[in-house]
Motif scaffolding. Structure first.
Motif, PDB file in Angstrom:
ATOM      1  N   ASP A 255      -1.388  -2.218  -4.708  1.00 17.01           N
ATOM      2  CA  ASP A 255      -1.405  -3.678  -4.871  1.00 17.01           C
ATOM      3  C   ASP A 255      -2.809  -4.243  -4.746  1.00 17.01           C
ATOM      4  N   SER A 256      -3.579  -3.662  -3.847  1.00 16.52           N
ATOM      5  CA  SER A 256      -4.912  -4.211  -3.605  1.00 16.52           C
ATOM      6  C   SER A 256      -6.015  -3.312  -4.157  1.00 16.52           C
ATOM      7  N   ALA A 257      -5.638  -2.239  -4.843  1.00 15.91           N
ATOM      8  CA  ALA A 257      -6.656  -1.281  -5.292  1.00 15.91           C
ATOM      9  C   ALA A 257      -7.347  -1.756  -6.565  1.00 15.91           C
ATOM     10  N   ASP A 258      -8.621  -1.386  -6.673  1.00 21.11           N
ATOM     11  CA  ASP A 258      -9.383  -1.672  -7.887  1.00 21.11           C
ATOM     12  C   ASP A 258      -9.594  -0.396  -8.704  1.00 21.11           C
ATOM     13  N   LEU A 259      -9.719   0.737  -8.006  1.00 21.03           N
ATOM     14  CA  LEU A 259     -10.022   1.986  -8.698  1.00 21.03           C
ATOM     15  C   LEU A 259      -9.330   3.133  -7.990  1.00 21.03           C
ATOM     16  N   VAL A 260      -8.547   3.897  -8.743  1.00 19.56           N
ATOM     17  CA  VAL A 260      -7.911   5.101  -8.210  1.00 19.56           C
ATOM     18  C   VAL A 260      -8.711   6.307  -8.693  1.00 19.56           C
TER      19      VAL A 260
ATOM     20  N   GLU B 222       1.702   3.207 -13.387  1.00 21.23           N
ATOM     21  CA  GLU B 222       1.768   2.530 -14.685  1.00 21.23           C
ATOM     22  C   GLU B 222       1.673   1.006 -14.502  1.00 21.23           C
ATOM     23  N   GLN B 223       2.432   0.495 -13.548  1.00 20.67           N
ATOM     24  CA  GLN B 223       2.407  -0.943 -13.276  1.00 20.67           C
ATOM     25  C   GLN B 223       1.030  -1.370 -12.765  1.00 20.67           C
ATOM     26  N   TYR B 224       0.443  -0.481 -11.981  1.00 20.46           N
ATOM     27  CA  TYR B 224      -0.894  -0.759 -11.433  1.00 20.46           C
ATOM     28  C   TYR B 224      -1.906  -0.974 -12.566  1.00 20.46           C
ATOM     29  N   VAL B 225      -1.870  -0.071 -13.546  1.00 29.69           N
ATOM     30  CA  VAL B 225      -2.819  -0.194 -14.665  1.00 29.69           C
ATOM     31  C   VAL B 225      -2.492  -1.432 -15.491  1.00 29.69           C
ATOM     32  N   ALA B 226      -1.233  -1.670 -15.713  1.00 37.17           N
ATOM     33  CA  ALA B 226      -0.821  -2.849 -16.489  1.00 37.17           C
ATOM     34  C   ALA B 226      -1.306  -4.133 -15.812  1.00 37.17           C
ATOM     35  N   GLY B 227      -1.393  -4.080 -14.487  1.00 42.82           N
ATOM     36  CA  GLY B 227      -1.813  -5.249 -13.729  1.00 42.82           C
ATOM     37  C   GLY B 227      -3.325  -5.376 -13.561  1.00 42.82           C
ATOM     38  N   GLY B 228      -4.081  -4.450 -14.182  1.00 50.76           N
ATOM     39  CA  GLY B 228      -5.541  -4.585 -14.139  1.00 50.76           C
ATOM     40  C   GLY B 228      -6.251  -3.563 -13.278  1.00 50.76           C
ATOM     41  N   GLY B 229      -5.501  -2.645 -12.683  1.00 51.11           N
ATOM     42  CA  GLY B 229      -6.132  -1.614 -11.865  1.00 51.11           C
ATOM     43  C   GLY B 229      -6.653  -0.478 -12.740  1.00 51.11           C
ATOM     44  N   SER B 230      -7.756   0.108 -12.351  1.00 53.98           N
ATOM     45  CA  SER B 230      -8.388   1.162 -13.151  1.00 53.98           C
ATOM     46  C   SER B 230      -8.211   2.525 -12.502  1.00 53.98           C
ATOM     47  N   VAL B 231      -8.283   3.548 -13.341  1.00 55.54           N
ATOM     48  CA  VAL B 231      -8.131   4.932 -12.896  1.00 55.54           C
ATOM     49  C   VAL B 231      -9.284   5.741 -13.456  1.00 55.54           C
ATOM     50  N   PHE B 232      -9.829   6.605 -12.620  1.00 54.86           N
ATOM     51  CA  PHE B 232     -10.864   7.528 -13.081  1.00 54.86           C
ATOM     52  C   PHE B 232     -10.465   8.936 -12.675  1.00 54.86           C
ATOM     53  N   ALA B 233     -10.402   9.847 -13.657  1.00 54.29           N
ATOM     54  CA  ALA B 233     -10.011  11.228 -13.394  1.00 54.29           C
ATOM     55  C   ALA B 233     -11.040  12.187 -13.971  1.00 54.29           C
ATOM     56  N   SER B 234     -11.337  13.244 -13.241  1.00 56.76           N
ATOM     57  CA  SER B 234     -12.356  14.186 -13.710  1.00 56.76           C
ATOM     58  C   SER B 234     -11.872  15.627 -13.620  1.00 56.76           C
ATOM     59  N   GLY B 235     -12.559  16.485 -14.355  1.00 58.38           N
ATOM     60  CA  GLY B 235     -12.203  17.899 -14.384  1.00 58.38           C
ATOM     61  C   GLY B 235     -10.820  18.091 -14.976  1.00 58.38           C
ATOM     62  N   THR B 236     -10.149  19.158 -14.552  1.00 58.40           N
ATOM     63  CA  THR B 236      -8.824  19.457 -15.070  1.00 58.40           C
ATOM     64  C   THR B 236      -7.865  18.287 -14.856  1.00 58.40           C
TER      65      THR B 236
ATOM     66  N   ILE C  94     -11.047   1.272  -3.178  1.00 54.73           N
ATOM     67  CA  ILE C  94     -10.923   2.568  -3.851  1.00 54.73           C
ATOM     68  C   ILE C  94      -9.773   3.345  -3.227  1.00 54.73           C
ATOM     69  N   VAL C  95      -8.928   3.874  -4.062  1.00 58.78           N
ATOM     70  CA  VAL C  95      -7.895   4.788  -3.579  1.00 58.78           C
ATOM     71  C   VAL C  95      -8.369   6.212  -3.862  1.00 58.78           C
ATOM     72  N   TRP C  96      -8.569   6.938  -2.790  1.00 55.48           N
ATOM     73  CA  TRP C  96      -8.967   8.355  -2.909  1.00 55.48           C
ATOM     74  C   TRP C  96      -7.668   9.144  -2.848  1.00 55.48           C
ATOM     75  N   ALA C  97      -7.167   9.505  -4.045  1.00 52.41           N
ATOM     76  CA  ALA C  97      -5.814  10.048  -4.132  1.00 52.41           C
ATOM     77  C   ALA C  97      -5.770  11.552  -3.903  1.00 52.41           C
ATOM     78  N   TYR C  98      -4.966  11.915  -2.924  1.00 47.31           N
ATOM     79  CA  TYR C  98      -4.623  13.320  -2.654  1.00 47.31           C
ATOM     80  C   TYR C  98      -5.848  14.255  -2.610  1.00 47.31           C
ATOM     81  N   PRO C  99      -6.848  13.947  -1.812  1.00 47.36           N
ATOM     82  CA  PRO C  99      -8.077  14.743  -1.834  1.00 47.36           C
ATOM     83  C   PRO C  99      -7.888  16.204  -1.438  1.00 47.36           C
ATOM     84  N   ASP C 100      -6.884  16.514  -0.651  1.00 45.02           N
ATOM     85  CA  ASP C 100      -6.675  17.919  -0.284  1.00 45.02           C
ATOM     86  C   ASP C 100      -6.103  18.711  -1.454  1.00 45.02           C
ATOM     87  N   PHE C 101      -5.441  18.028  -2.365  1.00 50.10           N
ATOM     88  CA  PHE C 101      -4.928  18.673  -3.577  1.00 50.10           C
ATOM     89  C   PHE C 101      -5.977  18.643  -4.686  1.00 50.10           C
TER      90      PHE C 101
END
Lengths: 498, 278
Positions: free
Chosen positions: B52-57, B80-94, B6-13
């Motif tokens: 490269d090794s992430a499953d979910l951002v 974009e390349q990550y998603v094209a390669g099979g990686g998933s993204v989950f975004a919530s709220g704004t 899991i990539v926990w992206a920019y949690p302070d932001f």
């Protein structure tokens, strides 16, 4: 036409005050001011004897009532006549009420100082009506998201209240998602306010105040970018400062540059402590500030500028109110001796804690603000710091019913560090609410509070909660819930005594 | 042991509404499913996302004023390349606005989002806070046909084709758009409004899943059945063979939160009749 209407408004307000006092003199109200504004919407601007150098406004998310009350108390101890909205009516009506109550029959302010607690959303309206010479900001944090959305929304509101109409139209202050190529900061500071007071014009208000800013709170400290003259206050590390970083700890983006994240050296209270931006270097201790040093919660004292002051209120969040007051008193030329004496006998009518007894137990009530993780964390910290190692926490967060649409937000629990509760001897937590008890308990457990120590009470009934208190193995009970529900419990306990 | 990265992206932001609870819940549930959980926290904009090794951002809710920079960082980091390669993204709220093509300010100024999906999100006031209940599209793999319960603090609206939405809001404002016309602010139960977006989440579709929702709560904590399914979806998209182990603890949690969801649904069905204190 102006003067008769103004006088009619003033006298209507004063009559309303007489009527309110006949009903209940102790009752806080903004009715006199609301009536005056109804009769004359320009009422506040037309009160004479109000000049910028006399007006101190205190705003912010948390601590503005206590801070304003403390400032008023010190000024009075120094021999000044002070008009204020001490009763906590901090919107436009409450400010107008303070003017009604403290003006002569001819409409002249009868005070040396006008000290106002101002709701952060009302600051713009108040600053358009009154010349604010000093603006103290306690902090700008997550709060009442259903009204405020994001802290940046409030920060921008406060910034806009500091810009004159002329400067506002020239520069534009629309809230934008500024594109960045990585070279320019995304958060553009507003243009410095123009200092051109024109008291004869009813449509002009220039708010060019001295800012008194919390050196340890990133959002409010970012107001330094307005270019206005500024005083800073802060609190040095003490026995309750937190340096431990949980793996889930998060801070906030830098409100000065928008590109970096805030890093705290330590936190004295939730999200407040000496800090620095990871990119632009914006941070605490970059200018002279009045800082509390040697804060001693056991001796109930602190030191500032080599003077020792009494600190009767020893919950951590009070330290910043003390720091603000000492900084402002120093600036106003009040001696440390007078300030110290005043702080020693200050009584906080804006308090958030009360105590009851029931079934041989002591119930400590801690009031928090809705949708406000920082006051919830302060309450948790206060419970942890209380003596004893066998405590019960009764947590009744309930749905939000201030205005429709009512909704079931409990997500602010996730912004707290519940570990302090187990470390502080809370061996049992009972989550009560007809609609959100399960949610609240799940939040506590997800945040690390032991599931085995958590109970769910899916009710709003006072009788059920009192029964749970009676059956608790612990004698020290800490209750966190809304004031309205607590008042019902208080009344029921009183009824059962008789 | 199969792992989920899991990539926990920019949690302070991106932590506006207790959203770190999404990660807490995701970690807990993934472990209960029998997975090894690796969390890569990316703090600074511009830091290596480790895609490269992430499953979910995970992109939690953030302030509108911060989104353009986050979007830029994600684009530069190769989302974009990550998603094209099979990686998933989950975004919530704004922050689900990050998944679209553009962010549109009040004054009409447009800045690029990630471009993972073709929609625009517009900032608007006043703020609208309410509960939100969503039925996810039935054709979605793993996460389809589920009821999701949470809240919404709406500052924006976005128009997403119904076939791309995550689901239908059975209570609440959702994306704020109903049949091409913007839903009036202050509306209460606005059935029929869409919520969020779900791309690449149907069986047979290539690449990773791009899931966004207006739901707060945190959504993954309040809806553990969805979280379990999201994990399964992310692993499937990365073609990681995995069968969840039975977990009494997880089942008990799901049962309890389903009970909570029922209570909250009933509350929302009846609240309009309650007196407004003002």
């Amino acid at each position: 036409m102006i003067r008769p209407r103004f006088l009619a408004a003033l006298w209507a307000g004063k009559l309303t005050r007489v009527a309110v006092n006949l009903i209940d003199k102790k009752r806080g109200t903004n009715l006199p001011g609301a009536v005056a504004l109804r009769v004359d919407p320009q009422f506040m601007r037309r009160v004479s004897g109000v000049s910028a150098e006399k007006v101190i406004a205190t705003t912010g998310t948390n601590g503005k009532s206590t801070s304003n009350n403390m400032i008023v108390h010190v000024l009075r101890a120094a021999g000044y006549r002070v008009a204020s909205n001490l009763e906590g009516a901090n919107m436009v009506g409450g400010v107008a009420t303070a003017l009604v109550d403290n003006s002569s029959m001819g409409g002249k302010l009868q005070a040396d100082w006008l000290c106002l607690e101002v709701d952060e959303r009302s600051l713009g309206a108040v600053s358009r009506a009154l010349p604010i010479g000093t603006l103290a900001v306690t902090n700008i944090q997550k709060d009442q998201v259903q009204r405020n959305g994001e802290p940046d929304y409030i920060l921008q509101k406060i910034r806009r209240s500091l810009v004159t109409p002329e400067a506002d139209s020239a520069t534009g202050t629309s809230r934008t998602n500024a594109a960045t190529d990585g070279t320019a900061p995304a958060h553009q500071p507003t243009a410095p306010a123009v200092s051109t007071p024109a008291p004869s014009s009813p449509n002009h208000v220039a708010s060019t105040p001295l800012l008194v800013l919390n050196d340890d709170e990133p959002n409010s400290r970012s107001l330094v970018t307005t270019g206005l003259p500024t005083l800073f206050y802060g609190v040095d590390e003490n026995s309750r400062s937190q340096r431990h970083i949980s793996p889930y700890a998060v801070t906030m983006p830098c409100a000065a540059c928008g590109r970096g994240r805030i890093e705290f050296d330590y936190q004295n209270i939730s999200n407040i402590g000496p800090f620095r931006c990871s990119v632009c270097g914006f941070g605490s201790r970059q200018a002279d500030s009045v800082r509390l040093t040697r804060v001693d919660f056991d001796k109930a004292t602190f030191t500032a500028d080599s003077h020792t002051f009494p600190m009767p209120y020893t919950q951590s969040f009070f330290t910043y109110s003390y720091a603000l007051t000492v900084a402002l008193a120093k600036h106003l030329g009040i001696t440390p001796q007078v300030t110290a004496q005043a702080l020693g006998n200050f009584v906080n009518v804006a308090g958030r804690t009360e105590t009851l007894t029931y079934a041989g137990k002591t119930i400590h009530y801690l009031r928090i603000k809705q949708e406000n993780p920082d006051t919830l964390q302060s309450a948790f910290n206060a419970i942890a710091a209380a003596p004893g190692d066998s405590k019960t926490l009764i947590l009744g967060l309930c749905e939000l019913t201030d205005f429709q649409p009512f909704y079931t937000n409990t997500f602010y629990v996730y912004d707290t560090e519940v570990g302090v509760l187990t470390e502080g001897g809370v061996t049992e937590t009972i989550c009560f609410s007809k609609h959100v008890a399960i949610d609240t308990a799940a939040a506590m457990e997800n945040c690390g509070y032991p599931a085995s120590a958590t109970k769910v009470l899916p009710t709003d009934e006072v009788a059920d909660v009192l029964e749970a208190i009676r059956q608790s193995p612990n004698d020290e009970i800490f209750l966190i819930t809304w004031l309205g529900w607590y008042s019902q419990m208080q009344a029921e306990i009183e009824r059962r005594k008789h | 042991m199969v792992s989920i990265n899991i990539v926990w992206a920019y949690p302070d932001f991106l932590n506006l509404h207790g959203d770190r609870g999404n990660l807490m819940a995701l970690e807990r549930i993934a472990k209960q499913m029998g997975l090894e959980v690796k969390v890569h926290r990316v703090s600074e904009l511009g830091a290596d996302l480790g895609l490269d090794s992430a499953d979910l951002v995970m992109l939690n809710a953030g302030q509108w004023c911060d989104l353009s920079q986050v979007a830029q960082a994600l684009r530069a980091g190769g989302i974009e390349q990550y998603v094209a390669g099979g990686g998933s993204v989950f975004a919530s709220g704004t922050s689900w606005a990050l998944l679209g093509a553009e962010l549109v300010d009040e004054d009409g100024r447009r800045t690029p989002a990630t471009g993972l999906a073709d929609f625009r999100t517009t900032l608007e006031y006043p703020i609208y806070g309410d509960d939100l209940i969503v039925e996810t599209r039935s054709d979605l793999e793993f996460i389809g046909g589920q009821r999701l319960v949470g809240s919404q603090i709406a500052l924006t609206w976005a128009q997403v084709p119904p076939q791309d939405a995550l689901g239908v809001a059975t209570y609440g404002r959702g994306n704020g758009d109903v049949a091409n016309s913007r839903v009036g602010l202050g509306a209460t139960a606005v059935a029929g409004s869409q919520d969020g977006i779900a791309l690449g989440a149907c069986a047979g579709q290539p690449g990773g899943a791009v899931i966004g929702t207006n739901l707060l709560g945190p959504v993954l904590a309040k809806n553990p059945w969805f979280t379990r399914s999201l994990v399964e979806l992310a692993l499937a998209r990365r073609e990681k063979a995995f069968t969840a182990q039975p977990s009494e603890e997880l089942e008990a949690q799901i049962q309890r939160m389903e009970q909570s969801a029922q209570i909250i649904s009933h509350f929302n069905d009846t609240k309009a009749s309650l007196p407004d204190p003002h």
